[in-house]
Design a protein around this motif. Structure first.
Motif, PDB file in Angstrom:
ATOM      1  N   ASN A 466       0.811  -1.215   0.000  1.00 15.67           N
ATOM      2  CA  ASN A 466       0.000   0.000   0.000  1.00 15.67           C
ATOM      3  C   ASN A 466       0.845   1.266   0.000  1.00 15.67           C
ATOM      4  OD1 ASN A 466      -2.620  -1.303   0.038  1.00 15.67           O
ATOM      5  ND2 ASN A 466      -1.928  -2.073   2.015  1.00 15.67           N
ATOM      6  N   ASN A 467       2.185   1.085   0.098  1.00 14.66           N
ATOM      7  CA  ASN A 467       3.053   2.249   0.030  1.00 14.66           C
ATOM      8  C   ASN A 467       3.440   2.594  -1.405  1.00 14.66           C
ATOM      9  OD1 ASN A 467       3.011   2.646   2.799  1.00 14.66           O
ATOM     10  ND2 ASN A 467       4.579   1.078   3.105  1.00 14.66           N
ATOM     11  N   PHE A 468       2.929   1.827  -2.376  1.00 11.49           N
ATOM     12  CA  PHE A 468       3.177   2.159  -3.769  1.00 11.49           C
ATOM     13  C   PHE A 468       1.995   2.989  -4.276  1.00 11.49           C
ATOM     14  CE2 PHE A 468       5.866  -1.430  -2.965  1.00 11.49           C
ATOM     15  CZ  PHE A 468       7.008  -1.189  -3.715  1.00 11.49           C
ATOM     16  N   ALA A 469       2.239   4.244  -4.586  1.00 11.79           N
ATOM     17  CA  ALA A 469       1.144   5.112  -5.054  1.00 11.79           C
ATOM     18  C   ALA A 469       0.650   4.618  -6.405  1.00 11.79           C
ATOM     19  CB  ALA A 469       1.646   6.545  -5.166  1.00 11.79           C
ATOM     20  N   PRO A 470      -0.668   4.642  -6.615  1.00 13.33           N
ATOM     21  CA  PRO A 470      -1.188   4.193  -7.908  1.00 13.33           C
ATOM     22  C   PRO A 470      -0.706   5.076  -9.047  1.00 13.33           C
ATOM     23  CG  PRO A 470      -2.980   4.536  -6.312  1.00 13.33           C
ATOM     24  CD  PRO A 470      -1.731   5.084  -5.700  1.00 13.33           C
ATOM     25  N   SER A 471      -0.496   4.475 -10.219  1.00 14.01           N
ATOM     26  CA  SER A 471      -0.280   5.281 -11.421  1.00 14.01           C
ATOM     27  C   SER A 471      -1.347   4.837 -12.415  1.00 14.01           C
ATOM     28  CB  SER A 471       1.122   5.066 -11.976  1.00 14.01           C
ATOM     29  OG  SER A 471       1.319   3.698 -12.262  1.00 14.01           O
ATOM     30  N   TYR A 472      -1.635   5.689 -13.380  1.00 14.43           N
ATOM     31  CA  TYR A 472      -2.767   5.417 -14.262  1.00 14.43           C
ATOM     32  C   TYR A 472      -2.285   5.214 -15.681  1.00 14.43           C
ATOM     33  CZ  TYR A 472      -5.196   6.605 -10.079  1.00 14.43           C
ATOM     34  OH  TYR A 472      -5.624   6.583  -8.779  1.00 14.43           O
TER      35      TYR A 472
ATOM     36  N   LYS B 224       2.397  -0.459  -9.999  1.00 11.75           N
ATOM     37  CA  LYS B 224       1.719   0.802  -9.664  1.00 11.75           C
ATOM     38  C   LYS B 224       0.533   1.034 -10.612  1.00 11.75           C
ATOM     39  CE  LYS B 224       4.434   4.471  -8.833  1.00 11.75           C
ATOM     40  NZ  LYS B 224       4.442   5.117  -7.519  1.00 11.75           N
ATOM     41  N   ASP B 225       0.692   0.623 -11.874  1.00  9.99           N
ATOM     42  CA  ASP B 225      -0.428   0.713 -12.823  1.00  9.99           C
ATOM     43  C   ASP B 225      -1.576  -0.185 -12.362  1.00  9.99           C
ATOM     44  OD1 ASP B 225       1.079   2.385 -14.397  1.00  9.99           O
ATOM     45  OD2 ASP B 225       1.690   0.826 -15.809  1.00  9.99           O
ATOM     46  N   ARG B 227      -2.265  -0.942  -9.358  1.00 10.50           N
ATOM     47  CA  ARG B 227      -2.916  -0.235  -8.253  1.00 10.50           C
ATOM     48  C   ARG B 227      -3.868   0.838  -8.794  1.00 10.50           C
ATOM     49  NH1 ARG B 227      -2.284  -0.368  -2.926  1.00 10.50           N
ATOM     50  NH2 ARG B 227      -1.623   1.801  -2.778  1.00 10.50           N
ATOM     51  N   GLY B 228      -3.471   1.483  -9.884  1.00  9.10           N
ATOM     52  CA  GLY B 228      -4.309   2.524 -10.481  1.00  9.10           C
ATOM     53  C   GLY B 228      -5.577   1.954 -11.101  1.00  9.10           C
ATOM     54  N   PHE B 246      -4.321  -3.374  -0.362  1.00  8.45           N
ATOM     55  CA  PHE B 246      -3.677  -4.489  -1.070  1.00  8.45           C
ATOM     56  C   PHE B 246      -2.970  -5.353  -0.041  1.00  8.45           C
ATOM     57  CE2 PHE B 246      -3.037  -3.970  -5.826  1.00  8.45           C
ATOM     58  CZ  PHE B 246      -4.093  -3.114  -6.001  1.00  8.45           C
TER      59      PHE B 246
END
Lengths: 803, 344
Positions: A466-472, B224-225, B227-228, B246
């Motif tokens: 959860n310490n990995f910020a989401p990227s889009y 990270k993607d 997660r997005g 997560f």
């Protein structure tokens, strides 16, 4: 797996509440819960049993005198293990147990002043026989709950994923907790306390075990285990048996190393580890007899197999109350071997469960040594002989991880030093260079960590997902294609809903009988390991399902049913999406106005033509060009009120009334209409496309998209009515078809009236529209065209007359 | 009586009678009586010619003025009468607009399919394509090529129905991942949905249920993607900024793997029976495509990375609509199904 928190504390020092530890474990990849052991029951005390005598005139009851050190109590108990001299948990009168207050009770002239207790009575889920006994040297008069942890001890229950065999022990979980909390892991290695061991004669078939080590202990005394061992086992959900068996279980739980103790005196001749002989049989300690197969690994003596390797020991060589000489086995069997055998025999044990998930190669010796030491210290005896063989030694693996890979997978870099630090917390030692690290994988993670990406997961896990910020991400658009079959199904569903039909979803499973009963096509595919005999096959039609739904709803008092299902039917070599419709009961009517007056039009019944409306409108919505209805001959349908649906010359389904005989047999209303249409073809072949199959409506849906504009008419049309009298059995379409087939200028033929006349005849009235593209038609031309039509009809239908 | 006097009398008489006319019929007969070919005013007009020259002009002007006045009066009266007659006619036709509709009410899609389509449409809008596969599928697509080693306890994660040695009822829609990657080189961005089967039956497990699964393979797709994408999905299914957690987990076909929890929709994280006091509800599984899976379909894991995620549709439907028992979804009791009318 359940582990008492106090046991974990042998391996870690933490003040963190157990609930929080469980939460952190869950967040870092080992799902854990936390519960309280038993009920805190104030007033329960420890007592010593001073005397025990049978009550005259009763079968089971005994009168005991117990003491808390200050005073004596008389107590009546049904337990037969309340022996003089033993210590137990006691609730004096006045104590409340699970909501019931213990009172003085008069029984056969004796007043019972309390109750001797089992753990079950104190809220522990365990199999108790009689009362729970404490150690004989327990001080009487102490707080009983304090002594046993009732209402105090926290039990951590974990559910480990199949790759995490390393946490299936107190020690392993302790190591994991230490790693994720970043605290010290208090580990110990054990050596045998005895020296001067002899070699034991033993044979081992090298393929059958990675490692095998046996210790002989002579002169042990079998008795109950200490309170500490028994309580820890009970808290872990195990049942104490005797000091020898309990120690093997204790070590299994603490160290994760399965052990087995044989009664040495019951073993005949030399021992060996080998593959089973075909059809060899063994009676195991659960008293079941299993037939083995050649792949199974067994431990055998000269006579027969004495244990199924890694699964369960044999009944005939088990430790019992008379045992004094023990052969203690610690082995590493192949995970696949153990799993295959355990699966085939349908026998999963604590031992096989751990073998399947791999056992720490480096820990076998220490764990077995500790077990042997504990047996000797608790039950006496002497360690005499040893057998030790390692046919398949473990060689530590090294995995190289380039730091650039971390960023490529995770999306952000993790500093090399940090990565090394995370891994070392997990017990994975690393060497570091500028651009990579080399990790030495310890035996306890060997089956799970084999590749760089496995190390990346561990690094991400310790850092915290959860310490990995989401990227889009940008979705790649070059591979996008509109899924026509999804649109097709969505439209079909929406259409049916708009037609007042309700969607149902039935199981794909059914049995052959339900198809037989109904007369639908029998199933083609059977499930070899079905869950339920009624669910042994896979459907080839949706009809049994919608019929079943109807029967169930009628049973619930719901008589008006209008349903559809859109699901898959399974055939030997392909699958089909189909649509089924079923209607019965009333279609809602409503209020109407006639000449200024409100009238209630009674609820309307379903009919053949109403079902036809739904089917026909659906087909038009899909753009089906040429639809024909032909007589259907399916046995579950009414022979004179059912139709085959033919689109573009291909049969694509049917609709009609249920056969009245079937309706009777199934106890269904006779006014029930069914339809089934073939929507799409699904291939099992990866390379075969579904769209280009003829005979499916999906194909029609796709091809209907190709259309071209037609010029609008420039000249007026002219209409003529024509009424003919024909045999009453002649279908209207026969007449209409013949009219249509007359050459030229007919734009439309509409049926507007039918009525029956004498002589089993009927009158059919048609309105025929003529139009020419290049001029206005004259009345005389229309009359001539009608005359042509009549001429043709007379030729084709000789008994036809004009009305 | 001189003609002027006569005309004025006629005018008064006409206006009086017109004022009293309450029906169009009466109005018409008055028009005829005064202005018709043989009407009173017409008769006077016709006789003007016989008058002496000096009276002729005055009388002519007056009679024309009266004619125009009467015509205007009749026109106005006529439109008033027409309006009130229409009003009466419409009042006669008064409809009780509160009566129930005529004919049957609209049907209801099954709640599981409603949810399934809702989720598929989220992904289609994002640019994912739909992919599909059969429900009876090859063992190799369900297990082997998804990196489930033979004789590995990972196979117990999905207790599977077998047809024979080669075929089984798919235990997850991940079979479609393999089917897609076998025929489509990267990039890939697909959603697969449909029925899946496991040997399991209780309050929260059905031997048949539905899954939705997504797969995206391209250069430089990252955790990270993932997660997005999961954030966007759950924001849209539930509500914006729903708490998401997560947890590391294990699926043979992804590495790293994660379970995703959402903040409990019943107690908002305070702890309740639904979330077993944890404040969290497990909602889906996901991860980065395992390099072994890429190897099995011939995609180079050093050039491409992928993200994959999957969820049980019944679970989401049960959470969204607080349905306590999964079996209710397949009994097809109309009283149950009809509660979900209008979801699609």
């Amino acid at each position: 797996m359940k582990i008492p928190f106090s046991w974990l504390k042998d391996f870690i020092d933490t003040d963190m509440p157990p609930e929080r530890v469980a939460e952190i474990l869950t967040e870092t990849g080992v799902e854990a819960g936390c519960e309280v052991f038993g009920n805190d029951t104030p007033g329960v005390i420890t007592v010593k049993i001073l005397s025990n005598e049978k009550r005259v005139g009763t079968e089971k009851l005994r009168k005991c005198v117990v003491t808390d050190g200050k005073r004596d109590y008389t107590v009546i108990t049904g337990a037969n293990n309340a022996l003089t001299g033993s210590c137990a948990l006691f609730a004096p009168a006045g104590v409340t147990i699970e909501g019931n207050e213990i009172a003085h009770r008069e029984m056969g002239g004796v007043t019972s002043e309390g109750m001797l207790l089992s753990l079950q009575e104190l809220g522990v889920a365990c199999q108790d026989e009689g009362i729970f006994l404490l150690d004989d040297n327990t001080t009487p008069g102490c707080d009983g709950c304090e002594e046993t942890g009732l209402g105090r001890e926290r039990i951590i229950e974990i559910e480990a994923t199949p790759n995490r065999g390393d946490v299936l022990s107190v020690r392993g979980l302790g190591r994991e907790i230490a790693a994720v909390l970043g605290i010290e892991f208090k580990d110990r290695n054990y050596a045998l306390t005895e020296v001067g061991l002899e070699e034991l004669p033993f044979e081992i078939d090298d393929s059958s075990a990675h490692r095998y080590r046996g210790i002989v202990i002579k002169g042990a005394v079998v008795k109950p285990s200490s309170l500490l061992v028994r309580l820890r086992l009970i808290k872990s959900g195990l049942q104490p048996i005797n000091n020898i068996v309990d120690i093997t279980n204790y070590i299994l739980y603490q160290e994760g190393q399965p052990l087995h103790a044989f009664d040495l005196s019951k073993l005949k001749g030399n021992l060996r580890v080998r593959r089973a002989i075909d059809k060899e049989e063994i009676k195991t300690i659960d008293k079941e007899v299993y037939r083995l197969a050649p792949g199974d690994v067994v431990i055998a003596d000269d006579k027969s197999a004495v244990a199924v390797a890694g699964v369960m020991g044999g009944y005939d060589t088990r430790v019992d109350n008379e045992t004094s000489d023990i052969f203690l086995e610690a082995a590493l069997f192949d995970p696949g071997d153990v799993r295959r055998t355990s699966k085939r025999l349908g026998l999963q044990t604590d031992s096989s469960y751990r073998f399947e998930r791999s056992i720490d190669f480096d820990r076998l010796e220490s764990a077995q040594n500790l077990a042997a030491n504990l047996i000797v210290s608790a039950g006496g005896g002497k360690i005499e002989k040893l057998f030790n063989s390692t046919p398949q030694p473990y060689s530590p693996k090294e995995v190289i991880l380039k730091f650039s890979e971390i960023e490529r997978i995770l999306g952000e870099p993790v500093e090399g030093e940090k990565a090394v630090q995370y891994l070392s917390r997990l017990g994975i030692a690393c060497k570091m260079t500028d651009k990579s690290l080399t990790a030495a994988i310890p035996a306890f993670r060997a089956s799970d960590i084999e590749r760089p990406v496995d190390l990346i997961e561990e690094i991400a896990r310790v850092q915290g997902y959860n310490n990995f910020a989401p990227s889009y991400p940008r979705i790649p658009s070059e591979c996008f294609k509109v899924n026509q079959s999804f649109l097709f199904e969505s439209r079909t569903r929406d259409f049916m809903v708009a037609c007042s039909l309700n969607e149902v979803v039935n199981y794909t499973f059914l049995d052959e009988k339900s198809c037989d009963d109904l007369g639908v096509t029998p199933p083609e595919v059977a499930i070899s390991n079905y869950l339920n005999i009624n669910h042994s096959h896979l459907r080839t039609s949706l009809i049994p399902g919608v019929i079943h739904t109807t029967i169930e709803n009628i049973r619930q008092g719901i008589a008006d049913i209008a349903i559809f299902e859109l699901s898959t039917c399974i055939f030997t070599n392909h699958e089909e999406k189909r649509l089924a419709i079923l209607v019965t009961g009333k279609e809602a009517g409503g209020f109407g106005f006639k000449k200024g007056k409100i009238s209630f039009s009674t609820e309307e019944a379903w009919s053949f033509l109403k079902i036809k409306r739904i089917v026909n409108n659906y087909l038009s919505m899909l753009g089906a060009p040429a639809v024909e209805y032909r007589v259907e001959d399916l046995s579950f349908l009414h022979p004179y009120e059912s139709a085959k649906i033919v689109v573009n010359g291909q049969e694509t389904g049917f609709f009609g009334k249920i056969n009245p005989g079937k309706a009777d047999f199934l106890d269904l209303p006779k006014d029930l209409w069914l339809a089934e249409l073939k929507l799409s073809f699904i291939s099992r072949d990866v390379h075969e496309k579904t769209a280009d199959k003829a005979g499916y409506l999906y194909n029609i849906f796709l091809s209907a998209k190709g259309r071209a504009f037609k010029e609008l008419p420039k000249y007026p049309s002219i209409a003529r009515d024509l009424a003919v009298v024909v045999d009453e059995k002649l279908d209207a379409e026969t007449v209409i078809g013949e009219v249509r087939r007359c050459a030229g200028l007919i734009e439309d033929v509409n049926l507007f009236d039918i009525y029956f006349v004498e002589g089993q005849k009927k009158s059919i009235a048609l309105s025929i529209v003529f139009r020419a593209v290049d001029r206005t038609l004259l009345d005389e031309e229309a009359d001539a065209l009608i005359a042509d039509i009549v001429k043709r009809l007379k030729k084709k239908i000789p008994d036809m007359t004009l009305r | 009586m001189n003609p002027v006097e006569e005309l004025n009398n006629l005018r008064e008489e006409a206006l009086r009678e017109l004022a009293g006319a309450e029906e169009l019929k009466v109005l018409e007969s008055l028009r005829v009586a005064f202005l018709g070919k043989k009407g009173k005013l017409t008769t006077i007009l016709k006789s003007i010619g016989k008058l002496p020259q000096d009276e002729r002009k005055e009388t002519g002007a007056l009679s024309n003025k009266i004619k125009k006045e009467l015509e205007a009066c009749i026109k106005e009266k006529s439109s008033t009468l027409k309006a009130s007659s229409l009003e009466m006619k419409m009042a006669d036709e008064r409809m009780d607009i509160t009566l129930p509709q005529h004919g049957s009410v609209t049907g209801a899609a099954h709640p599981v399919n409603s949810v399934l389509i809702e989720i598929c449409e989220i992904f289609i809008s994002m640019g994912f394509s739909m992919a599909e596969g059969p429900e009876v599928d090859f063992e190799k697509y369900n297990f082997e090529m998804l990196n489930f080693p033979e004789d590995h306890p990972a196979r117990d994660m999905q207790d599977t129905f077998y047809i024979n040695n080669e075929l089984l009822l798919r235990a997850h829609t991940s079979t479609v991942q393999i089917r897609t990657m076998l025929v489509q080189p990267p990039p890939v961005a697909i959603i697969a949905s449909g029925k899946v089967y496991r040997k399991d039956a209780d309050q929260t497990h059905s031997p048949m249920f539905h899954q939705i699964e997504g797969l995206m393979v391209d250069r430089a797709v990252t955790f990270k993607d993932l997660r997005g994408i999961v954030r966007i999905l759950l924001d849209n299914i539930f509500h914006k900024d729903i708490p998401i957690r997560f947890r590391p987990s294990f699926f043979p076909f992804t590495e790293p793997s994660a379970e995703v929890d959402i903040g409990c929709t019943v107690c908002n994280g305070a702890g309740c029976k639904m979330c077993k006091d944890s404040g969290w509800l497990e909602i889906m599984g996901c991860g980065m495509v395992d390099p072994n899976v890429f190897d099995s379909v011939g995609i180079d894991p050093l050039r491409f990375t992928g993200l994959a995620f999957g969820m049980g549709v019944e679970r989401i439907a049960m959470l969204k609509y607080r349905i306590p028992d999964i079996r209710m979804l397949f009994t097809n009791n109309m009283r149950f199904n009809l509660q979900f009318r209008g979801l699609r």
